[in-house]
Design a protein around this motif. Structure first.
Motif, short mmCIF file in Angstrom:
data_model
loop_
_atom_site.label_atom_id
_atom_site.label_comp_id
_atom_site.label_asym_id
_atom_site.label_seq_id
_atom_site.Cartn_x
_atom_site.Cartn_y
_atom_site.Cartn_z
N ARG A 18 0.80 -1.23 0.00
CA ARG A 18 0.00 0.00 0.00
C ARG A 18 0.83 1.28 0.00
O ARG A 18 0.38 2.30 -0.48
N LEU A 19 2.04 1.20 0.57
CA LEU A 19 2.86 2.41 0.68
C LEU A 19 4.33 2.01 0.69
O LEU A 19 4.74 1.24 1.55
N VAL A 20 5.08 2.54 -0.26
CA VAL A 20 6.53 2.35 -0.31
C VAL A 20 7.11 3.70 -0.70
O VAL A 20 6.70 4.28 -1.71
N ALA A 21 8.06 4.21 0.10
CA ALA A 21 8.61 5.53 -0.21
C ALA A 21 9.97 5.73 0.45
O ALA A 21 10.27 5.15 1.49
N VAL A 22 10.77 6.57 -0.19
CA VAL A 22 12.00 7.12 0.38
C VAL A 22 11.77 8.62 0.35
O VAL A 22 11.52 9.20 -0.71
N ARG A 23 11.84 9.26 1.53
CA ARG A 23 11.45 10.68 1.65
C ARG A 23 12.50 11.50 2.37
O ARG A 23 13.17 11.01 3.28
N ASP A 24 12.55 12.78 2.01
CA ASP A 24 13.45 13.71 2.70
C ASP A 24 12.70 14.60 3.68
O ASP A 24 13.21 15.64 4.10
N GLU A 25 11.53 14.17 4.07
CA GLU A 25 10.73 14.91 5.05
C GLU A 25 10.39 13.99 6.22
O GLU A 25 10.48 12.77 6.09
N PRO A 26 10.00 14.55 7.36
CA PRO A 26 9.69 13.71 8.53
C PRO A 26 8.63 12.65 8.21
O PRO A 26 7.70 12.88 7.43
N LEU A 27 8.81 11.47 8.82
CA LEU A 27 7.90 10.35 8.60
C LEU A 27 6.73 10.40 9.58
O LEU A 27 6.84 10.96 10.67
N SER A 28 5.62 9.80 9.18
CA SER A 28 4.41 9.81 9.99
C SER A 28 4.01 8.39 10.37
O SER A 28 3.71 7.57 9.50
N LEU A 29 3.97 8.12 11.67
CA LEU A 29 3.47 6.83 12.16
C LEU A 29 2.01 6.65 11.78
O LEU A 29 1.59 5.56 11.38
N ASP A 30 1.23 7.71 11.89
CA ASP A 30 -0.19 7.63 11.57
C ASP A 30 -0.41 7.25 10.10
O ASP A 30 -1.26 6.42 9.79
N GLU A 31 0.36 7.84 9.20
CA GLU A 31 0.21 7.53 7.77
C GLU A 31 0.49 6.04 7.51
O GLU A 31 -0.27 5.37 6.80
N VAL A 32 1.56 5.53 8.09
CA VAL A 32 1.93 4.13 7.87
C VAL A 32 0.88 3.21 8.50
O VAL A 32 0.43 2.24 7.88
N PHE A 33 0.45 3.52 9.71
CA PHE A 33 -0.56 2.69 10.37
C PHE A 33 -1.87 2.68 9.60
O PHE A 33 -2.49 1.62 9.40
N ARG A 34 -2.29 3.84 9.11
CA ARG A 34 -3.52 3.90 8.30
C ARG A 34 -3.37 3.09 7.01
O ARG A 34 -4.31 2.44 6.55
N ALA A 35 -2.18 3.12 6.41
CA ALA A 35 -1.96 2.41 5.15
C ALA A 35 -2.14 0.90 5.27
O ALA A 35 -2.49 0.24 4.30
#
Length: 153
Positions: A18-35
């Motif tokens: 559902r979600l795979v990313a490499v990011r240069d911004e802060p990560l979100s636990l909520d986003e990953v949990f919702r995914a």
């Protein structure tokens, strides 16, 4: 041949990555949990990797992560391998690049499966393979002014 399960929820979902990313911004636990939310999942395992204040007996002041352009594709490849080995309902993996401070989230992965044991095992495989196989390198900066690269060839 795949086992014949009595209920569709016992199988892997059709498109569980559902979600795979490499990011240069802060990560979100909520986003990953919702995914990884899935009504057929009875277990969800989440791993959060943070920047710690020490390594090898030295105080860490901060660090930077850099990645090869193929890093996101490699995370997806690993995610698909985990999905092929476990009855994953949903999977998410996000890694941070750039400069991070002590306490910042460096990586967040999550897996939901029909049962907790499968979720734990799949999540562990996901993070272990990600750390060993994805071309992401850590540049640690220590409080005494020294520094080192970790994972760079």
């Amino acid at each position: 041949m795949a086992p014949d399960f009595e209920h569709p929820g016992e199988r892997a979902a059709q498109d569980p990555v559902r979600l795979v990313a490499v990011r240069d911004e802060p990560l979100s636990l909520d986003e990953v949990f919702r995914a990884v939310g899935d009504d057929a999942a009875g277990g969800t395992a989440l791993f959060v990797g943070t920047v710690r204040d020490h390594d090898g007996g030295a105080d860490v002041a901060g660090l930077g992560y850099s990645s090869h352009p193929s890093a996101e594709a490699e995370i997806r490849r690993i995610a698909e391998k985990v999905v092929a080995e476990y009855p994953v309902r949903a999977l998410a993996a996000v890694h941070r690049v750039g400069d991070l401070a002590v306490g910042d989230l460096a990586v967040v992965v999550a897996v939901s499966c029909p049962h907790r044991a499968e979720a734990f095992a799949a999540c562990r495989r996901l993070i272990d393979d990600l750390k060993h196989e994805v071309p992401i390198w850590k540049h640690q900066k220590f409080s005494d002014g020294t520094e080192e690269w970790v994972g760079a060839c």
